[in-house]
Design an enzyme around this catalytic site. Structure first.
Site, short mmCIF file in Angstrom:
data_model
loop_
_atom_site.label_atom_id
_atom_site.label_comp_id
_atom_site.label_asym_id
_atom_site.label_seq_id
_atom_site.Cartn_x
_atom_site.Cartn_y
_atom_site.Cartn_z
N ASP A 97 0.92 -1.35 0.14
CA ASP A 97 -0.05 -0.05 -0.07
C ASP A 97 0.81 1.27 -0.11
O ASP A 97 0.45 2.25 0.45
CB ASP A 97 -0.95 0.05 1.37
N GLU A 119 -0.07 -8.94 -1.30
CA GLU A 119 -0.90 -8.65 -0.25
C GLU A 119 -1.82 -7.64 -0.59
O GLU A 119 -2.20 -6.62 -0.29
CB GLU A 119 0.38 -7.97 0.87
N GLU A 133 -2.40 5.14 2.35
CA GLU A 133 -2.24 3.43 2.29
C GLU A 133 -3.34 2.98 1.70
O GLU A 133 -3.42 2.16 0.78
CB GLU A 133 -1.61 2.85 3.40
N HIS A 214 4.20 5.25 13.94
CA HIS A 214 4.78 6.22 12.94
C HIS A 214 3.61 6.46 11.98
O HIS A 214 3.97 7.43 10.84
CB HIS A 214 5.77 5.33 11.99
N ARG A 216 0.91 8.35 9.58
CA ARG A 216 0.57 9.76 9.35
C ARG A 216 -0.57 10.26 9.80
O ARG A 216 -0.64 11.42 10.28
CB ARG A 216 0.68 9.91 7.89
N HIS A 246 11.02 5.87 14.48
CA HIS A 246 11.06 6.13 13.10
C HIS A 246 11.85 7.42 12.65
O HIS A 246 11.73 8.58 13.50
CB HIS A 246 9.64 6.35 12.57
#
Length: 401
Positions: A97, A119, A133, A214, A216, A246
């Site tokens: 993604d 996936e 994603e 991490h 967004r 991260h």
């Protein structure tokens, strides 16, 4: 004549999940395997490539400081178009993604090159979570003619969308990577000692809470809540917290500001994959917003608390291997404390069945790419692994749209 397959990936999670598949492609005489990495996470990506001994044929190194998603996507499409023109693959494989996956799929689609999506089919149903994603994964599935779904639930998502491609349920390649890595760690006492020596601050008397965060969509208030919750937990003296932070400055800045120097909190640089798997093995509880960790940690029998309101991996929630806790400060503290106070409940996670496969997803994908009969392949897996075909993933099938 061998089929030329170009695998394109760029982030550390993609590299971990694609590495066992790349090795399987390289070993198959019917396939000419070509690898292109975009460098979306260059430093962390290189660690995985070194671990699995993968030498990319093309390394675009496209990440720059403070680059927007639109800037990255534009550079990806232009640079990948040049690679596609030079390689002229029979098929492109992308994973998951990421911006790399969506840009690579679009560039391939424009050149009428068939796309295989590893996936495929994960969904939350909310385009904003995870962002971006969820959108990336959906558009890749639309353009793909082969979709390798990790679970039956992912397959069902794709069936509802009536996409044009063929869906094959394979298990998740991250379990392949984890199986290879844990076998290496478990068989080598010197390696275990070396990995443990990287974390000399760990107190053997206290449970370890491993944190990864991490996403967004958590930037801003979400991260402030997460950091506040970790501070609350650390002050109880019931747990030691290890947080590999991260490299994204939108994560690193707030975390260092809130938790730098806090008692019982160890903020460390991101670990290479070997080191991170060893830390997962030593953890008592894992608190995460990562997709991959939701799949890996249950295979190690670890309780996983997910700092999201929704997940594109509902199988894990249904199986009881993960629990959603969101990003609200009190909810995180209550969920972690409940597990710290109930050792029997914590240990019960080790008896739950991970829904993400048996470690042979990569072999199933290569079998599909080479049109090897599945019955023949399952017999080969059985002979190789000592696991009966009946015991391995039973949802290996294909349906045409």
């Amino acid at each position: 004549m061998a089929t030329k397959i170009l695998s394109i990936f760029g982030t550390r999670p993609e590299a971990i999940k694609m590495a066992p598949l790349v090795k399987q492609l390289e070993a198959d005489p019917a396939i000419e395997s070509v690898v292109c990495v975009t460098g979306q996470h260059q430093q962390m990506l290189d660690q995985v490539l070194d671990l699995f001994r993968i030498e990319p044929h093309h390394n675009l190194a496209l990440m720059t400081g403070n680059q927007t998603l639109n800037e990255l996507a534009a550079r990806l499409i232009a640079s990948l178009d040049d690679v596609l023109a030079a390689v002229r693959p029979d098929r492109v494989l992308v994973h998951g993604d990421t911006t790399t996956a969506s840009a690579a799929a679009l560039a391939s689609f424009h050149r009428r090159i068939p796309i295989g999506h590893v996936e495929a089919g994960l969904r939350t149903g909310n385009l904003m979570q995870p962002w971006p994603e969820e959108m990336n994964r959906r558009v890749v599935d639309v353009m793909s003619d082969l979709m390798f779904a990790p679970t039956a639930s992912s397959k069902a998502n794709l069936a509802r969308e009536a996409l044009h491609g063929k869906v094959i349920v394979t298990g998740n390649t991250v379990i392949d990577a984890l199986t290879l890595t844990t076998a290496r760690i478990d068989s080598d006492a010197a390696l275990r000692a070396e990995l443990d020596a990287r974390l000399p601050f760990l107190d053997g008397a206290l449970p370890v809470l491993l944190v990864t965060g991490h996403r967004r969509e958590s930037f801003g208030a979400g991260f402030a809540n997460i950091c506040a919750a970790l501070g609350d937990l650390a002050r109880t003296d019931k747990v030691q917290i290890v947080y590999p932070v991260h490299l994204n400055p939108n994560v690193r800045g707030p975390v260092q500001q809130s938790l730098g120097g806090a008692r019982n909190v160890h903020l460390i640089d991101p670990l290479d994959y070997l080191g991170f798997v060893r830390l997962m093995q030593r953890a008592s509880i894992i608190l995460t917003d990562s997709g991959g960790v939701q799949e890996e940690a249950p295979a190690l029998g670890k309780p996983v608390l997910v700092m999201r309101d929704v997940t594109e991996r509902p199988e894990a929630v249904e199986a009881g291997t993960v629990r959603l806790v969101g990003t609200e400060r009190g909810a995180i503290v209550r969920a972690v404390t409940a597990l710290l106070d109930n050792v029997a409940e914590r240990e019960s996670f080790a008896r739950r069945i991970n829904p993400y496969g048996d470690g042979h997803a990569s072999q199933r994908i290569v079998a599909a790419l080479t049109k090897r009969p599945f019955a023949e392949f399952e017999a080969a897996v059985s002979a190789d692994s000592g696991v009966s075909a009946d015991a391995s993933t039973q949802s290996v099938d294909a349906v045409s749209r």
